[in-house]
Structures are given as C-alpha cells and as structure tokens.
Design an enzyme around this catalytic site. Structure first.
Site, PDB file in Angstrom:
ATOM      1  N   ARG A 215       0.827  -1.211   0.000  1.00 50.71           N
ATOM      2  CA  ARG A 215       0.000   0.000   0.000  1.00 50.71           C
ATOM      3  C   ARG A 215       0.850   1.244   0.000  1.00 50.71           C
ATOM      4  NH1 ARG A 215      -3.768   1.252   5.168  1.00 50.71           N
ATOM      5  NH2 ARG A 215      -2.035   2.545   5.858  1.00 50.71           N
TER       6      ARG A 215
ATOM      7  N   CYS B  29       0.000   5.504   0.869  1.00 49.73           N
ATOM      8  CA  CYS B  29      -0.988   6.474   1.324  1.00 49.73           C
ATOM      9  C   CYS B  29      -0.354   7.844   1.175  1.00 49.73           C
ATOM     10  CB  CYS B  29      -1.387   6.203   2.769  1.00 49.73           C
ATOM     11  SG  CYS B  29      -2.615   7.371   3.401  1.00 49.73           S
TER      12      CYS B  29
END
Length: 134
Positions: free
Chosen positions: A108, A110
């Site tokens: 991931r 962000c």
C-alpha cells in the site's frame, strides 16, 4: 481479441469520465479510484465533516467493484489511499483494516493530495489477482 475486459456494476458509482470502474486483464483486476459517492443518488456521503461515513462508502464502492470482477478483498495485492488531510490517517486506517486486515495484507501507499473530485477527502484504488501462478 483483447485481453482486457471492462468491469461495471450499478452497485458502485458510474464513472464520471472516460474510464472503467475496473479493467480485468487475465487474472489481474485494476480498480479505478473510488470516492464516497452513493451509487444510487450520485451524492457524496459524509460531507461536510463525516469522514468515517465517507470512508465507509469508499470501501463499499471498492468492494462492489471487486465483487463485480469476481474478486474479494482477500484477492487484493496493492492499494493506494489518497487523503486531502493526513490527519484523517488513523480513522481511515482503522476502517481500511476492517476490510483488508486479515491474511496477506496488500502492499500500500498512502499520500496526501491537494484535492480530489467532488470535494472528496478520501479516494482508494486497488489491484487484485484472482489466481496466483504458483
């Protein structure tokens, strides 16, 4: 014949531009970014200040697209989260963990961005793989 196939579901917001909700290429599903639009009304959920409701809608929309493509959150290998305010990170991370927090966790990123469409404060996209070759 092309390997790529567009994915569409009425259970997620219709694209607001020249793109697909997701594209399936072989066993890989590339989901476009989802924001907190209610697919029934087209209205943003949670404005002006309920980031939890907005994030819940984002995750619902992303889940609906995955389902339409024949996938579940457990098939997701990569996500990106876009926030207009990193101050919302803990809240968004908690809700994200409810959907993606078991098994092999997706890779991931962000990032904080200056703005998102429709005054959204949260957007997420995902890549899922249906069958691993090993």
């Amino acid at each position: 014949p092309t390997m790529a196939e567009a994915v569409f579901t009425p259970d997620a917001p219709a694209p607001v531009g020249p793109y697909s909700q997701a594209v399936r290429a072989g066993n890989t599903i590339y989901c476009s970014g989802q924001i907190g639009l209610d697919p029934q009304t087209g209205a943003m959920v949670g404005l002006p200040d309920d980031v939890e409701a907005e994030t819940t809608q984002v995750l619902h929309n992303l889940g609906a697209v995955l389902k339409a493509a024949g996938a579940t959150p457990s098939h997701v290998v990569r996500t990106t989260i876009y926030l207009t305010n990193l101050g919302h990170f803990d809240l968004v991370n908690r809700l994200y963990g409810e959907m993606f927090g078991t098994g092999v966790l997706p890779a991931r990123a962000c990032v904080q961005v200056a703005a998102l469409p429709k005054e959204a404060r949260v957007e997420m996209d995902a890549i899922a793989v249906l069958v691993f070759p090993y």
